[in-house]
Every structure is written in structure tokens, then in C-alpha cells.
Scaffold this motif. Structure first.
Motif, PDB file in Angstrom:
ATOM      1  N   VAL A   5       0.844  -1.186   0.000  1.00  0.00           N
ATOM      2  CA  VAL A   5       0.000   0.000   0.000  1.00  0.00           C
ATOM      3  C   VAL A   5       0.884   1.242   0.000  1.00  0.00           C
ATOM      4  CG1 VAL A   5      -1.857  -1.223   1.224  1.00  0.00           C
ATOM      5  CG2 VAL A   5      -0.176   0.095   2.527  1.00  0.00           C
ATOM      6  N   PRO A   6       0.325   2.387  -0.394  1.00  0.00           N
ATOM      7  CA  PRO A   6       1.108   3.630  -0.304  1.00  0.00           C
ATOM      8  C   PRO A   6       1.550   3.870   1.139  1.00  0.00           C
ATOM      9  CG  PRO A   6      -0.873   3.980  -1.601  1.00  0.00           C
ATOM     10  CD  PRO A   6      -0.998   2.616  -0.981  1.00  0.00           C
ATOM     11  N   LEU A   7       2.803   4.244   1.291  1.00  0.00           N
ATOM     12  CA  LEU A   7       3.332   4.489   2.636  1.00  0.00           C
ATOM     13  C   LEU A   7       2.566   5.603   3.335  1.00  0.00           C
ATOM     14  CD1 LEU A   7       5.495   3.598   4.651  1.00  0.00           C
ATOM     15  CD2 LEU A   7       6.996   5.335   3.667  1.00  0.00           C
ATOM     16  N   ALA A   8       2.065   6.559   2.575  1.00  0.00           N
ATOM     17  CA  ALA A   8       1.323   7.675   3.157  1.00  0.00           C
ATOM     18  C   ALA A   8       0.035   7.224   3.851  1.00  0.00           C
ATOM     19  CB  ALA A   8       1.005   8.711   2.083  1.00  0.00           C
ATOM     20  N   SER A   9      -0.415   6.007   3.550  1.00  0.00           N
ATOM     21  CA  SER A   9      -1.643   5.510   4.170  1.00  0.00           C
ATOM     22  C   SER A   9      -1.395   4.796   5.501  1.00  0.00           C
ATOM     23  CB  SER A   9      -2.368   4.558   3.208  1.00  0.00           C
ATOM     24  OG  SER A   9      -1.639   3.349   3.047  1.00  0.00           O
ATOM     25  N   VAL A  10      -0.137   4.744   5.919  1.00  0.00           N
ATOM     26  CA  VAL A  10       0.247   4.039   7.139  1.00  0.00           C
ATOM     27  C   VAL A  10       0.578   5.065   8.227  1.00  0.00           C
ATOM     28  CG1 VAL A  10       1.962   2.460   8.127  1.00  0.00           C
ATOM     29  CG2 VAL A  10       1.105   2.080   5.818  1.00  0.00           C
TER      30      VAL A  10
END
Length: 170
Positions: A5-10
Motif C-alpha cells: 500500500v502507499p506508505l502515506a496511508s500508514v
């Protein structure tokens, strides 16, 4: 099953905890952190590996520049850190993260000048990185020369200083 997943979503705190666990709390003093400086990561190339809701790996990519001895700047993408939960480091997650990031870079047209600091046997064998063009590169800290690797048709084989990419707004 591992999801990428996009790292920004973590949760950023989870990312920092994983990086500390994988590399130690003194990681900010490493040369790679000095090269990228305060630049923002390239979000489209930063990914997380998540399994059953738990963060098990990350990869980040950064815009940097090689300023050659003539003052000409050459943009590069710096890969790293690639972090995998230590208990999972032999599961191929790092290779999967690299593959996803390199594919994303190719899709974005950002794969023509990439570099990293890492194991030449591993990154050469699986991803085609080598030190052929990096002999004249200077960094703002110590580095084992054989670990300074690059790939892409636009990698500059010139002497110069690596640092964060600075953009000036008109």
C-alpha cells in the motif's frame, strides 16, 4: 497475505518504530540521511508491506541531486531505506518492496537515474545496480565505496557531490 500500500496511508509512528527496530535509533546520523536532507519523499515510490493489519516492511525513495565539479546538477532518485521487520527479513519482503518501487518508478518515468547505498552482491544480482558510475561521487559523510550503487541510462559518471534536490519556485 502481504498487501503493498502507499506508505502515506500508514501511521507515521508505526513507520518510525519499524525503522528504529530495523536500523536502530541512531539511524538519523547515517550518511544516507544526510544525502537526502530535509527533502520530501517521492510519495508515488514509497510503499508499505502490511500483513494482517501489521506493518512488516517499508521502502522510501527521495529526490536528490549530484552537483558535478562544473556546477551542473544531475537529478537522481535515492532508494532507501528498505526496512523489514527483523523477524521477517528472510521472507523476500525486501525484494518484493524493491520490485514494487522500481516498477512504480518505471511507470512514472523516474527510473533513468537511481542510486542507493547497499550490498552490491544483492542489489546487483537482483536489480542491476552497480558502482561503475559512482567512483567520483562525494557524500556528506562516510560510505564504503563499493556500496554506492546506481542504475539507469542517465546516471552521471562524473565527479561531484550528492545532496538533497532543491527546487526553487519562480
Amino acid at each position: 497475505m502481504v498487501d503493498f500500500v502507499p506508505l502515506a496511508s500508514v501511521d507515521p509512528a508505526a513507520v518510525e518504530a519499524l525503522l528504529d527496530h530495523a536500523f536502530g535509533t541512531g539511524r538519523h546520523a547515517r550518511t544516507a540521511y544526510k544525502v537526502r536532507g530535509d527533502a520530501a519523499p517521492i510519495d508515488a515510490l514509497c510503499l508499505a508491506a502490511v500483513e494482517d493489519g501489521a506493518l512488516v516492511g517499508t521502502i522510501q525513495c527521495w529526490p536528490i541531486t549530484l552537483t558535478d565539479n562544473e556546477g551542473i546538477t544531475h537529478p537522481l532518485v535515492m532508494i532507501g531505506p528498505v526496512a523489514v521487520e527483523p523477524a521477517r527479513q528472510r521472507d523476500g519482503l525486501g525484494r518484493m518492496l524493491m520490485t514494487h518501487a522500481l516498477n512504480a518508478a518505471a511507470a512514472q518515468g523516474l527510473d533513468q537515474a537511481m542510486m542507493l547505498i547497499g550490498d552490491p552482491a544483492y542489489y546487483g544480482r537482483f536489480f542491476g545496480f552497480d558502482a561503475a558510475a559512482t567512483a567520483g561521487w562525494r557524500l556528506p559523510g562516510p560510505v564504503e565505496r563499493e556500496r554506492l550503487l546506481a542504475k539507469g541510462r542517465d546516471v552521471p559518471a562524473v565527479a561531484g557531490e550528492l545532496g538533497p534536490r532543491v527546487t526553487v519556485e519562480a
